[in-house]
Design a protein around this motif. Structure first.
Motif, PDB file in Angstrom:
ATOM      1  N   TRP A 192       0.867  -1.186   0.000  1.00  0.00           N
ATOM      2  CA  TRP A 192       0.000   0.000   0.000  1.00  0.00           C
ATOM      3  C   TRP A 192       0.903   1.235   0.000  1.00  0.00           C
ATOM      4  N   PRO A 193       1.251   1.762  -1.153  1.00  0.00           N
ATOM      5  CA  PRO A 193       2.239   2.843  -1.215  1.00  0.00           C
ATOM      6  C   PRO A 193       1.733   4.196  -0.745  1.00  0.00           C
ATOM      7  N   ALA A 194       0.409   4.417  -0.740  1.00  0.00           N
ATOM      8  CA  ALA A 194      -0.096   5.742  -0.380  1.00  0.00           C
ATOM      9  C   ALA A 194      -1.238   5.697   0.618  1.00  0.00           C
ATOM     10  N   ASN A 195      -2.215   4.824   0.365  1.00  0.00           N
ATOM     11  CA  ASN A 195      -3.421   4.789   1.190  1.00  0.00           C
ATOM     12  C   ASN A 195      -3.997   3.378   1.129  1.00  0.00           C
ATOM     13  N   GLY A 196      -3.948   2.666   2.259  1.00  0.00           N
ATOM     14  CA  GLY A 196      -4.386   1.277   2.276  1.00  0.00           C
ATOM     15  C   GLY A 196      -5.817   1.085   1.830  1.00  0.00           C
ATOM     16  N   GLU A 197      -6.682   2.038   2.115  1.00  0.00           N
ATOM     17  CA  GLU A 197      -8.091   1.895   1.762  1.00  0.00           C
ATOM     18  C   GLU A 197      -8.271   1.814   0.250  1.00  0.00           C
ATOM     19  N   ALA A 198      -7.502   2.598  -0.488  1.00  0.00           N
ATOM     20  CA  ALA A 198      -7.589   2.573  -1.948  1.00  0.00           C
ATOM     21  C   ALA A 198      -6.646   1.529  -2.547  1.00  0.00           C
ATOM     22  N   ASP A 199      -5.434   1.436  -1.991  1.00  0.00           N
ATOM     23  CA  ASP A 199      -4.422   0.553  -2.572  1.00  0.00           C
ATOM     24  C   ASP A 199      -4.787  -0.914  -2.423  1.00  0.00           C
ATOM     25  N   LEU A 225     -10.112 -12.578   0.970  1.00  0.00           N
ATOM     26  CA  LEU A 225      -9.411 -11.299   1.037  1.00  0.00           C
ATOM     27  C   LEU A 225     -10.367 -10.118   0.925  1.00  0.00           C
ATOM     28  N   ASP A 226     -11.444 -10.277   0.152  1.00  0.00           N
ATOM     29  CA  ASP A 226     -12.464  -9.225   0.109  1.00  0.00           C
ATOM     30  C   ASP A 226     -13.069  -9.015   1.496  1.00  0.00           C
ATOM     31  N   LYS A 258      -7.750  -2.308  -2.064  1.00  0.00           N
ATOM     32  CA  LYS A 258      -8.880  -2.627  -2.937  1.00  0.00           C
ATOM     33  C   LYS A 258      -8.431  -2.732  -4.390  1.00  0.00           C
ATOM     34  N   ARG A 259      -7.571  -1.806  -4.822  1.00  0.00           N
ATOM     35  CA  ARG A 259      -7.074  -1.844  -6.200  1.00  0.00           C
ATOM     36  C   ARG A 259      -6.247  -3.104  -6.448  1.00  0.00           C
ATOM     37  N   ASN A 260      -5.433  -3.499  -5.472  1.00  0.00           N
ATOM     38  CA  ASN A 260      -4.614  -4.702  -5.632  1.00  0.00           C
ATOM     39  C   ASN A 260      -5.469  -5.956  -5.770  1.00  0.00           C
ATOM     40  N   LEU A 261      -6.535  -6.045  -4.974  1.00  0.00           N
ATOM     41  CA  LEU A 261      -7.405  -7.222  -5.052  1.00  0.00           C
ATOM     42  C   LEU A 261      -8.036  -7.348  -6.435  1.00  0.00           C
TER      43      LEU A 261
END
Length: 223
Positions: free
Chosen positions: A81-88, A108-109, A90-93
């Motif tokens: 999560w390079p910047a924000n875990g909430e967005a990063d 994981l969801d 979700k994007r990774n999943l």
């Protein structure tokens, strides 16, 4: 007159023979075309990392080193999560969904939703790194059968919130891996993570990197 009649008969027989040959050639050509069309466009062959000496292996055999490298690569990127875990997160999943089994995707969801409810993601930065000296080894990959493995990853987790360190731990992840040659255009590895084979365990490893390190007897977990 009989000579003329015999000549016509010989000509007709020759024409019939040529037609039969053409028909056979058409059948053979059709068979070869069908074989070419039904053959796979790509064939993944896993080579051992050291090719200084000759190697003979079956094409469907996946070396443990390849399984380990795949697991480490995908698991690291899922948890970066390079910047924000909430967005990063979700994007990774979504970005790495082709490398996850359906069951692991659901797991994981649900993990993402649980962390979001606990407010563990907003503004959090995370990285996972292989512990020096704890990389690929003989006991890092357990071969269950031709299509199933359990990979043990010993990783360091580093998390920050607003520039302040909030977590710096070592964790052992036992991760199931399965063969999945279903979508080579999206997953050229032909492998998928099937999440945890057992409960992840926190490790006690000297900060200097010396020593092997052992699982914490307290039985703490990290998901």
């Amino acid at each position: 007159m009989s000579r003329y009649r015999h000549g016509n008969a010989a000509r007709d027989a020759h024409i019939l023979t040529l037609r039969a040959i053409v028909a056979v050639l058409l059948l053979l050509t059709g068979g070869m075309w069908w074989g070419w069309k039904s053959a796979p466009e790509d064939l993944t062959v896993h080579n051992p990392p050291d090719l200084r000496s000759g190697s003979t292996r079956k094409w469907w055999e996946v070396p443990p080193s390849t399984v380990y490298a795949f697991t480490l690569y995908i698991w690291q990127h899922l948890n970066r999560w390079p910047a924000n875990g909430e967005a990063d997160y979700k994007r990774n999943l979504h970005a790495y969904s082709a490398y996850l089994t359906p069951g692991c995707q659901v797991f994981l969801d649900n993990d993402y939703k649980a962390r979001q409810r606990r407010q563990e993601l907003q503004g959090r930065v995370r990285g996972m790194y292989e512990i020096p000296g704890r990389g690929f080894r003989d006991d890092a990959v357990t071969i269950m059968d031709r299509d199933h493995w359990v990979v043990t990853l010993d990783l360091a987790i580093d998390e920050h919130y607003a520039g302040t360190p909030v977590r710096d731990v070592y964790v052992r992840y036992p991760i199931r891996v399965v063969r999945a040659d279903v979508a080579p255009e999206h997953n050229p590895w032909g492998l998928q993570l099937d999440c945890f084979a057992d409960t992840p365990q926190r490790l006690s490893v000297p900060r200097s990197g010396d020593g092997d390190g052992k699982a914490d007897n307290a039985g703490s977990t990290e998901e």
